[in-house]
Scaffold this motif. Structure first.
Motif, PDB file in Angstrom:
ATOM      1  N   SER A   1      -7.322  -6.095   4.993  1.00 47.28           N
ATOM      2  CA  SER A   1      -6.845  -6.609   3.713  1.00 47.28           C
ATOM      3  C   SER A   1      -8.047  -6.792   2.804  1.00 47.28           C
ATOM      4  O   SER A   1      -9.177  -6.904   3.262  1.00 47.28           O
ATOM      5  CB  SER A   1      -6.112  -7.944   3.900  1.00 47.28           C
ATOM      6  OG  SER A   1      -5.862  -8.551   2.661  1.00 47.28           O
TER       7      SER A   1
ATOM      8  N   ASP B   1      -6.510  -7.070  -6.387  1.00 45.31           N
ATOM      9  CA  ASP B   1      -5.059  -6.967  -6.267  1.00 45.31           C
ATOM     10  C   ASP B   1      -4.566  -5.646  -6.863  1.00 45.31           C
ATOM     11  O   ASP B   1      -3.699  -4.972  -6.293  1.00 45.31           O
ATOM     12  CB  ASP B   1      -4.391  -8.134  -6.982  1.00 45.31           C
ATOM     13  CG  ASP B   1      -2.876  -8.056  -6.888  1.00 45.31           C
ATOM     14  OD1 ASP B   1      -2.335  -8.336  -5.803  1.00 45.31           O
ATOM     15  OD2 ASP B   1      -2.240  -7.690  -7.896  1.00 45.31           O
TER      16      ASP B   1
ATOM     17  N   GLU C   1      -5.448  -2.800  -4.439  1.00 40.97           N
ATOM     18  CA  GLU C   1      -4.575  -2.769  -3.260  1.00 40.97           C
ATOM     19  C   GLU C   1      -3.208  -2.198  -3.601  1.00 40.97           C
ATOM     20  O   GLU C   1      -2.612  -1.460  -2.812  1.00 40.97           O
ATOM     21  CB  GLU C   1      -4.401  -4.178  -2.681  1.00 40.97           C
ATOM     22  CG  GLU C   1      -5.557  -4.647  -1.833  1.00 40.97           C
ATOM     23  CD  GLU C   1      -5.552  -3.988  -0.468  1.00 40.97           C
ATOM     24  OE1 GLU C   1      -4.466  -3.583  -0.014  1.00 40.97           O
ATOM     25  OE2 GLU C   1      -6.629  -3.852   0.130  1.00 40.97           O
ATOM     26  N   ASN C   2      -2.663  -2.547  -4.778  1.00 37.93           N
ATOM     27  CA  ASN C   2      -1.278  -2.230  -5.090  1.00 37.93           C
ATOM     28  C   ASN C   2      -1.123  -1.166  -6.176  1.00 37.93           C
ATOM     29  O   ASN C   2      -0.050  -1.046  -6.774  1.00 37.93           O
ATOM     30  CB  ASN C   2      -0.554  -3.511  -5.518  1.00 37.93           C
ATOM     31  CG  ASN C   2      -0.563  -4.550  -4.408  1.00 37.93           C
ATOM     32  OD1 ASN C   2       0.048  -4.366  -3.369  1.00 37.93           O
ATOM     33  ND2 ASN C   2      -1.294  -5.645  -4.621  1.00 37.93           N
TER      34      ASN C   2
ATOM     35  N   ASN D   1      -5.675   2.338   0.379  1.00 37.53           N
ATOM     36  CA  ASN D   1      -4.661   1.390  -0.085  1.00 37.53           C
ATOM     37  C   ASN D   1      -3.278   1.778   0.456  1.00 37.53           C
ATOM     38  O   ASN D   1      -3.091   2.860   1.028  1.00 37.53           O
ATOM     39  CB  ASN D   1      -4.665   1.312  -1.615  1.00 37.53           C
ATOM     40  CG  ASN D   1      -4.101   2.577  -2.252  1.00 37.53           C
ATOM     41  OD1 ASN D   1      -4.011   3.614  -1.613  1.00 37.53           O
ATOM     42  ND2 ASN D   1      -3.746   2.481  -3.523  1.00 37.53           N
ATOM     43  N   PRO D   2      -2.271   0.905   0.313  1.00 43.81           N
ATOM     44  CA  PRO D   2      -0.936   1.195   0.855  1.00 43.81           C
ATOM     45  C   PRO D   2      -0.333   2.492   0.332  1.00 43.81           C
ATOM     46  O   PRO D   2       0.407   3.160   1.059  1.00 43.81           O
ATOM     47  CB  PRO D   2      -0.116  -0.025   0.433  1.00 43.81           C
ATOM     48  CG  PRO D   2      -1.123  -1.132   0.326  1.00 43.81           C
ATOM     49  CD  PRO D   2      -2.357  -0.483  -0.210  1.00 43.81           C
TER      50      PRO D   2
END
Length: 818
Positions: free
Chosen positions: A318, A384, A387-388, A406-407
Motif C-alpha cells: 500500500s 491517493d 493509487e486510484n 497501482n490497482p
C-alpha cells in the motif's frame, strides 16, 4: 570437452519444425555415439527411421551397426507395449531392459532417442507426456545413458510444447537454412521460467541466442543450439552452445556482436574446431542458487538494505506508511515513507503525459507541468491519486523487476499485488524483444510515447496496449521507470474485424471460379458475387431476395432437397454435396455445393454462406475414365487367368527343382548343400542369441561289407534305415542330412543344455532298439563324432566339421582297440 562427456546423463528436449531440422540434430548425435562405442535406440515411425538410416549411410555402415545391435530402430509400438497403447509400466520395462542389455553387451553407454508423440500414440495429451518424461528422467541419472526426446512442433498442441520445454534442463534447437529464427528466440525465452531464471536477468543471453540463430541462417550454416541449465557453487546460470558443421575462422564469425557482449559474459570457450566444424560455448551466471539462504538482500532504494533473511522479501502492499508497520523493521519506516513520497512526487511531477485532477463539479484542482503549473496539493493527496488513477501505472527497475503497480495495472492483467510485484516485467510481455528494446531506449534517457506492445493476461489471453514511459534518475543513476499503460485491445479487435470484413468482401466479389453468396435464415439470397453471376446467369436485381431453391431441378424441389440442406447446415454447422443444378437459361451443370451456417453473437443461426463450383467437366471425365477402366479390367482379368495357369505350372516345376537341389533323393534328408546353407544361417543366429549348439557326424560301420554281401539294394535300405534312426533320435527342429555315401550329420540346435555323452547315449539306445526288432542278417553300427559350437568363441561350419571328424576318427580307433 568431449562430445560424449557433454551428452552423458543428459535428458534433452528437441523441438523441431521440419524433418530437415530433425536430421540435422539427430544424425550427428547418432554418428558420434556410434563412434564412441555407444548403443543408439531410436523410437519413431518407419518413414522417419528410414530417413535417419539413409542420412547415416553416408558415413556409417548401417547394416553392420544394426547386426551388432549398436543401432536399434523401433518402428512398431508393440515392440515396447504388447497392447499397442502407451502404458507407463510397459515403457519403463522396455527402457530398463534395453539400457541394461546394451550395457551388458559391452557398449560404453546407451543413447535413447524418440519421437515422443509417435511413441505415445495420436491421442496422447499432457498427462501422458509428463508420465513419459518423468520415466525417462528417472532412468538416465546414475547410468552412462542419455535421452533426447523429440517433438514435432506443428503436430503437438502448444500446451504440450510448453510442457516439454519446462521438463528439461537441456533444450536442443536445430539450425538449417530454413530455421525460423523468431521461433528459436521464442523457445529460448519460453524455457526461462521453467529453468528457474528471471527473464529480465537473461535479456542479454536471449539476444545472444537470437544473434547466433540469425547469423547461422543468413550464412547458410547447419548445426544446432544447445541451451543447458548449469549449477555450480550455489550459482545458477545458462550455458548456450552452438555447433555448426563448417570450420569457422574466428569465434566472432559465429557471433558478430562478440566484441560487445563478450565482456558481459562470465565464461567463453571453443570446445572443438577440428574435423567436425566449430563448437562454441557461452555461459552467463544469473543469480545465487536458492539454497544460499543466509545471503543478504540488496533491496531497491525505497526498501533499504536490511538483515531480513531470504524468504521474507518485502513488497509494496500500500502507499500508506501506517499499513507498512511490521512489514519492515521499525527504524526504517519513517525514512522509507519519506523516500516513497519523494519518489512518487517526482514521478507525478515529471510524468511523460499530461495529468490533472478535477472536482465533481468539473473545477480543475491540479495539473502537472506537462499541462498546467502545479496547484500545490499535499503529497498524501498525490499518493491517493496515484493509487486510484484510472490508468494503469507501474515502476520497474533497470533490470526489469516490477517495484510498484497501482490497482488499474493489476486489474488490466488479472494479477494480485503479491503475484505481480517483484517479478520481471518481461514475463508478462508476449514478445521477447520488447522489454530489451524499451529498457535500452529508456537507459539512453529517451521518453517513449504510445509504444505499442502485447501483454499476456493471467488467463492466457493477449492485451494490446500503448506504453508511455520515462526514467526517474537520481545523481545520474537509473532508479526506476515511470510507465503509463493504456489498453487498446477492443480498438485492435474492431480494426481487425473491419479488415477481415473488407478482405472477405473483396475476396467474394472478385473470385470468378466459385459462386459465393449469403442467404438469410430462411434461404433467400441477400448477396451475389461475380462468380455467381458468371456461373448461374442471374444479375443482382434478378436474384436478390429470391429463394435459393430456384437453382435446383424440379425433382430435387419435389423431394425437399433445399429444405433438407438448410436443416442439416443448421444442425451440423456445415453440409457438402454434389448434384445437378440449374442456370437461368434452364441448362444443367454438375455442382459441388457447400452450405455453412453463420451464427450471431448469441450463437443462433442468422443466415447461411453458400459456395458452388461447376464440376461438370470433371464429372464427365470421371465417367469416361470409369468406362475405360471397366474395359481395361475386363481385358486384364482375362489375361490374368491365362497367366495364373502358367504361373501355377511354373511354381510346381520350381518347387520340384528346389526339393531336388537341397534334398537327398534316397533318404529324403537334406543333402550337403542344404545342410551347409541352413547350418550357416543358424550359427549366425546362435552368435547373436549367445546360445550354443552341437554338431554330430555319423559314419556307418562295415557299409561296404553290407553292399558286397547282400547287394546294393540292401545297402540302400540300410542307408534309409540309418536316416530313420537319426530322425527318431533328434528333434524336428534339428537339421539332419546325408552328406554322401555312408556319411550323415546332425546340427542339434536346441540341445545347448545337453552333453556329448547324453547325445551319443540317446543315439545308441535308438540304434540298439532298431537292431533288436529287425532280422536282416546283419546289425547296423555307427561311429560318432560330437562337438559343441561355442557362441563366445565362434567358428565357421568348415572348422566345426574338421573338429567333428577328429572326434569321429578317435571313436573309430577306440572301437578297433576294443
Amino acid at each position: 570437452m568431449e562430445i560424449r562427456q557433454r551428452r552423458e546423463r543428459e535428458h534433452a528436449c528437441l523441438l523441431y519444425d521440419r524433418p530437415a531440422e530433425l536430421l540435422e540434430s539427430v544424425v550427428p548425435s547418432v554418428r558420434e555415439a556410434l563412434a564412441s562405442g555407444e548403443q543408439c535406440i531410436y523410437l519413431g515411425d518407419e518413414p522417419t527411421a528410414a530417413h535417419v538410416a539413409g542420412a547415416l549411410a553416408a558415413t556409417v555402415d548401417v547394416c553392420e551397426a544394426r547386426d551388432r545391435r549398436a543401432l536399434c530402430l523401433v518402428t512398431e509400438r508393440d515392440g515396447y507395449s504388447p497392447s499397442g497403447e502407451f502404458r507407463t509400466g510397459d515403457m519403463a520395462a522396455f527402457l530398463e531392459r534395453s539400457i541394461t542389455a546394451g550395457l551388458a553387451d559391452g557398449f560404453s553407454g546407451v543413447v535413447v532417442m524418440g519421437d515422443v508423440t509417435w511413441a505415445l500414440g495420436p491421442e496422447a495429451g499432457s498427462e501422458e507426456v509428463a508420465a513419459y518424461e518423468e520415466l525417462v528422467e528417472s532412468l538416465v541419472p546414475g547410468r552412462p545413458a542419455a535421452a533426447i526426446c523429440q517433438y514435432n512442433a506443428p503436430h503437438v498442441p502448444p500446451s504440450v510444447a510448453r510442457q516439454a520445454l519446462g521438463l528439461h534442463h537441456v533444450v536442443r534447437i536445430p539450425l538449417t537454412d530454413g530455421t525460423d529464427v523468431r521461433a528459436a528466440r521464442s523457445r529460448g525465452w519460453a524455457i526461462a521460467e521453467p529453468l528457474g531464471f528471471a527473464p529480465g536477468d537473461l535479456t542479454l543471453m536471449w539476444t545472444v541466442i537470437s544473434e547466433l540463430a540469425r547469423n547461422a541462417v543468413e550464412r547458410g550454416w547447419r548445426g544446432e543450439l544447445i541451451l543447458r541449465r548449469v549449477e555450480r557453487d550455489h550459482r545458477l546460470g545458462l550455458c548456450v552452445t552452438v555447433r555448426v558443421e563448417q570450420a569457422v575462422a574466428t569465434p566472432a564469425a559465429l557471433l558478430p556482436a562478440l566484441p560487445e557482449v563478450g565482456p558481459l559474459m562470465d565464461e567463453f570457450k571453443v570446445l572443438s574446431d577440428a574435423g567436425r566444424g566449430t563448437v562454441m560455448s557461452i555461459t552467463k551466471w544469473v543469480r545465487d542458487h536458492p539454497s544460499a539462504g543466509g545471503a543478504r538482500l540488496v533491496l531497491p532504494s525505497w526498501k533499504r538494505e536490511t538483515d531480513v533473511p531470504r524468504g521474507q522479501d518485502m513488497r509494496l502492499l500500500s502507499s500508506r506508511a501506517d499499513t507498512l508497520v511490521g512489514q519492515i523493521p521499525a527504524p526504517y519506516v519513517d525514512a522509507w515513507s519519506r523516500q516513497l513520497q519523494r519518489e512518487l512526487l517526482d514521478f507525478f511531477e515529471n510524468a511523460p503525459v499530461a495529468l490533472h485532477w478535477a472536482a465533481e463539479d468539473g473545477r480543475i484542482l491540479w495539473a502537472n507541468p506537462a499541462e498546467l503549473e502545479l496547484l500545490g496539493y499535499s503529497s498524501e493527496e498525490l499518493l491517493d491519486f496515484f493509487e486510484n488513477a484510472p490508468v494503469a501505472l507501474h515502476w520497474a527497475a533497470e533490470d526489469g523487476r516490477i517495484l510498484w503497480a497501482n490497482p488499474a495495472e493489476l486489474e488490466l492483467l488479472g494479477y494480485t499485488s503479491e503475484e505481480y510485484i517483484g517479478r520481471n516485467i518481461a514475463e508478462f510481455h508476449a514478445d521477447a524483444d520488447v522489454i530489451p528494446d524499451i529498457l535500452r531506449r529508456l537507459s539512453r534517457s529517451e521518453t517513449l510515447h504510445n509504444y505499442e506492445a502485447r501483454l499476456r493476461h493471467k488467463d492466457g489471453s493477449i492485451r494490446y496496449v500503448l506504453i508511455t514511459s520515462n526514467v526517474f534518475w537520481e545523481n545520474g543513476k537509473f532508479v526506476h521507470t515511470r510507465c503509463f499503460t493504456r489498453d487498446i485491445t477492443e480498438r485492435k479487435a474492431a480494426e481487425e474485424a473491419r479488415r477481415q470484413d473488407e478482405h472477405v468482401r473483396l475476396l467474394a466479389n472478385w473470385v470468378r471460379d466459385y459462386a459465393i453468396f449469403m442467404m438469410d435464415r430462411d434461404g433467400h439470397v441477400i448477396t451475389w458475387n461475380t462468380g455467381a453471376k458468371l456461373l448461374k446467369g442471374y444479375a443482382d436485381d434478378e436474384i436478390l431476395g429470391r429463394h435459393f431453391s430456384c437453382f435446383y431441378t424440379a425433382e430435387d424441389r419435389q423431394a425437399g432437397t433445399p429444405e433438407r440442406i438448410l436443416r442439416l447446415a443448421r444442425e451440423q454447422g456445415r453440409v457438402e454435396e454434389e448434384g445437378w443444378r440449374l442456370r437461368k437459361d434452364g441448362t444443367r451443370f454438375w455442382a459441388d455445393v457447400v452450405v455453412t451456417a453463420v451464427p450471431d453473437e448469441s450463437g443462433q443461426v442468422r443466415g447461411f454462406a453458400k459456395i458452388t463450383r461447376d464440376l461438370t467437366e470433371r464429372m464427365l471425365a470421371e465417367r469416361a475414365l470409369h468406362k475405360a477402366n471397366e474395359d481395361l479390367e475386363s481385358r486384364v482379368a482375362e489375361r490374368t487367368q491365362q497367366l495364373q495357369a502358367s504361373l501355377e505350372e511354373k511354381e510346381q516345376l520350381l518347387a520340384e527343382v528346389r526339393r531336388l537341389t537341397l534334398r537327398d533323393e534316397l533318404t529324403g534328408l537334406y543333402n550337403r548343400r542344404g545342410f551347409v546353407t541352413l547350418a550357416t544361417q543358424h550359427l549366425k543366429f546362435a552368435r547373436r542369441t549367445k546360445r550354443g549348439c552341437w554338431l554330430i557326424v555319423v559314419d556307418m560301420d562295415d557299409f561296404k561289407q553290407i553292399n558286397d554281401t547282400f547287394g546294393h539294394p540292401e545297402g540302400d535300405r540300410a542307408l534309409i534305415k540309418t536316416a530313420e534312426i537319426l530322425t527318431r533320435s533328434f528333434r524336428e527342429s534339428d537339421i539332419i542330412a546325408r552328406l554322401g555315401g555312408d556319411e550323415f550329420t546332425v546340427l542339434a540346435v536346441h540341445a545347448d543344455d545337453d552333453s556329448a555323452s547324453t547325445i551319443t547315449k540317446r543315439l545308441a539306445e535308438t540304434l540298439s532298439h532298431c537292431n533288436a526288432q529287425a532280422d536282416r542278417g546283419y546289425a547296423l553300427a555307427f561311429s560318432v563324432g560330437v562337438v559343441r559350437f561355442d557362441p563366445t568363441s565362434p567358428c565357421s561350419i568348415e572348422e566345426l566339421f574338421a573338429r567333428a571328424d577328429e572326434a569321429l576318427y578317435a571313436h573309430k580307433r577306440r572301437k578297433e582297440k576294443s
